[in-house]
Design a protein around this motif. Sequence first.
Motif, short mmCIF file in Angstrom:
data_model
loop_
_atom_site.label_atom_id
_atom_site.label_comp_id
_atom_site.label_asym_id
_atom_site.label_seq_id
_atom_site.Cartn_x
_atom_site.Cartn_y
_atom_site.Cartn_z
N CYS A 5 0.80 -1.33 -0.11
CA CYS A 5 -0.10 0.08 -0.15
C CYS A 5 0.87 1.20 -0.17
O CYS A 5 1.70 1.38 0.94
N CYS A 24 -4.58 -0.60 0.53
CA CYS A 24 -5.06 -1.55 1.52
C CYS A 24 -6.46 -1.15 1.80
O CYS A 24 -7.37 -2.24 2.06
N CYS A 28 -6.68 4.61 3.11
CA CYS A 28 -5.66 5.03 2.56
C CYS A 28 -5.61 5.55 1.38
O CYS A 28 -4.91 6.27 0.75
ZN LIG Z 1 -2.62 1.32 3.69
#
Ligand SMILES: [Zn+2]
Length: 77
Positions: A5, A24, A28
């Motif tokens: 990520c 993710c 995010c």
């Molecule tokens: Zn993340």
Amino acid sequence: MKVNCPTCQSEVEWSAESPFRPFCSKRCQLIDLGEWAAEEKRIPAQATQEELERALPDIEEIEAMLAQQGDSFFRDH
Ligand SMILES: [Zn+2]
């Protein structure tokens, strides 16, 4: 196949089960999109999930802001 990520560096399975890949989570993804608009709330690249929880003011706020700007690159669907 797994990717990291970009926001929190967690491993993300690159599959249909990860709709926000390479992020993710929606959180995010929003952090990444919102960073440019929240200079003073810049999130360290290596932030842990807990740090993100504290650093990030309000997902709804960012979503509203993005909606107001009419960003077509950000979609839920
Ligand atoms: Zn993340």
